[in-house]
Design an enzyme around this catalytic site. Structure first.
Site, PDB file in Angstrom:
ATOM      1  N   SER A 116      -2.669  -7.359   0.974  1.00 23.79           N
ATOM      2  CA  SER A 116      -3.074  -6.907   2.303  1.00 23.79           C
ATOM      3  C   SER A 116      -4.573  -6.661   2.408  1.00 23.79           C
ATOM      4  O   SER A 116      -5.072  -6.373   3.493  1.00 23.79           O
ATOM      5  CB  SER A 116      -2.322  -5.627   2.673  1.00 23.79           C
ATOM      6  OG  SER A 116      -2.454  -4.658   1.658  1.00 23.79           O
ATOM      7  N   HIS A 137      -0.287 -13.309   4.026  1.00 25.50           N
ATOM      8  CA  HIS A 137      -0.058 -11.886   4.285  1.00 25.50           C
ATOM      9  C   HIS A 137       0.952 -11.666   5.398  1.00 25.50           C
ATOM     10  O   HIS A 137       0.641 -11.780   6.584  1.00 25.50           O
ATOM     11  CB  HIS A 137      -1.388 -11.197   4.623  1.00 25.50           C
ATOM     12  CG  HIS A 137      -1.256  -9.734   4.857  1.00 25.50           C
ATOM     13  ND1 HIS A 137      -2.053  -9.032   5.738  1.00 25.50           N
ATOM     14  CD2 HIS A 137      -0.390  -8.808   4.323  1.00 25.50           C
ATOM     15  CE1 HIS A 137      -1.700  -7.769   5.740  1.00 25.50           C
ATOM     16  NE2 HIS A 137      -0.694  -7.604   4.896  1.00 25.50           N
ATOM     17  N   GLU A 149      -1.082 -13.688   8.202  1.00 21.50           N
ATOM     18  CA  GLU A 149      -2.476 -14.045   7.987  1.00 21.50           C
ATOM     19  C   GLU A 149      -2.556 -15.006   6.803  1.00 21.50           C
ATOM     20  O   GLU A 149      -2.054 -14.695   5.715  1.00 21.50           O
ATOM     21  CB  GLU A 149      -3.319 -12.806   7.684  1.00 21.50           C
ATOM     22  CG  GLU A 149      -3.512 -11.876   8.866  1.00 21.50           C
ATOM     23  CD  GLU A 149      -4.332 -10.645   8.519  1.00 21.50           C
ATOM     24  OE1 GLU A 149      -5.170 -10.243   9.318  1.00 21.50           O
ATOM     25  OE2 GLU A 149      -4.124 -10.079   7.420  1.00 21.50           O
ATOM     26  N   ASN A 187      -5.848  -5.360   8.943  1.00 20.52           N
ATOM     27  CA  ASN A 187      -6.052  -4.100   8.235  1.00 20.52           C
ATOM     28  C   ASN A 187      -7.475  -3.574   8.347  1.00 20.52           C
ATOM     29  O   ASN A 187      -7.700  -2.366   8.267  1.00 20.52           O
ATOM     30  CB  ASN A 187      -5.640  -4.235   6.773  1.00 20.52           C
ATOM     31  CG  ASN A 187      -4.138  -4.156   6.620  1.00 20.52           C
ATOM     32  OD1 ASN A 187      -3.464  -3.477   7.393  1.00 20.52           O
ATOM     33  ND2 ASN A 187      -3.585  -4.854   5.647  1.00 20.52           N
TER      34      ASN A 187
END
Length: 279
Positions: A116, A137, A149, A187
């Site tokens: 992540s 991800h 992702e 994130n």
């Protein structure tokens, strides 16, 4: 496609379920047999929930589970076309796994990590095939969240990206291309917001419930930041925040001391039974 998933935790089993529902053959690997058994039970239970919601039927569930196998021996998985690693968010562990995979899995296979926030380039550097290493991800819960992702490391080839992009689309997910950077896209935006919400809570400005209500009703978020923190896992939130802080060297990414305290107390959130809420 035959896919090996490394790690039978929440993310690993969620990814495995997505792959099964995309009509792939899946091998779930873990070093712990008990963890594998629990992982199988988690997948079976999740599929049963889909039956109760009339999204799949009993025959489909049986077919999916027939396409799933478990193992504690990576050596048995040499012939897979794709590996998706979903182990602990800790660089030394991921490097060790990828070095092991590189020596066992056939040379034509693509090695993907569900990290992540960690560097794809650094992970790829321990292998002899950095052009075939990519970040894939998924978001928690993987069977529900549409986004994936796709993160290219410095050496990731266009061919690898194209193959994985088409594959992720085939399993009914929406991939976006992300060039490697700390925290990627989601994130880098999300974790600092959660960190700030933790600061507001720690300062006694508002209760957890009111902080979450504020963002759900005031910003139209489906989940409040502290609810989301508990869902992601506060240990994971801390790991990502520490990566952002280390990579950027910017104090705005400093993990709030209260987040560290929560993790030290084992209050990881939903998976531990307690976080900002009791489960």
């Amino acid at each position: 496609m035959k896919v090996l998933v490394i790690g039978s935790g929440t993310m690993g089993t969620g990814i495995a379920q997505v792959l099964l529902q995309g009509n792939n053959q899946v091998v779930l690997y873990d070093i712990n047999q008990d963890a594998l058994t629990k992982g199988m039970e988690r997948i079976s239970k999740s599929l049963s929930k889909l039956i109760s919601k009339n999204k799949i039927n009993e025959e489909q569930k049986a077919s999916y589970l027939q396409s799933l196998s478990i193992t504690t021996r990576v050596e048995e998985c040499r012939d897979v076309a794709l590996v998706i690693e979903a182990a602990t968010e800790h660089m030394p562990i991921k490097k060790e796994i990828f070095k092991m995979l590189d020596g066992v899995i056939q040379n034509t296979a693509i090695l993907a990590t569900n990290t992540s926030s960690l560097s794809i380039t650094e992970i790829a550097a321990v292998t002899s095939r950095p052009d075939k290493v990519i970040g894939v991800h998924f978001f928690n819960p993987a069977p529900v969240m549409k986004l994936v992702e796709l993160i290219k490391g410095l050496a990731t080839s266009d061919e690898t990206f194209t193959i994985v992009n088409e594959f992720i689309t085939s399993i009914n997910k929406k991939p976006i291309l992300v060039e490697e950077a700390p925290g990627f896209v989601v994130n880098r935006l999300l974790i600092p917001m959660i960190n700030e919400a933790i600061g507001i809570y720690a300062e006694g400005i508002a209760s957890a419930e009111n902080i979450d209500q504020a963002m759900k009703l005031g910003a139209n978020h489906p989940l409040g930041p502290l609810e989301l923190a508990d869902l992601i896992g506060n240990d994971v939130n801390l790991a990502i925040m520490e990566t952002l802080h280390k990579e950027f060297g910017d104090p705005k990414y400093r993990p709030h001391p209260y987040l560290k305290k929560m993790v030290r107390a084992g209050k990881f959130g939903k998976k531990s039974g307690e976080g900002f809420y009791i489960y």
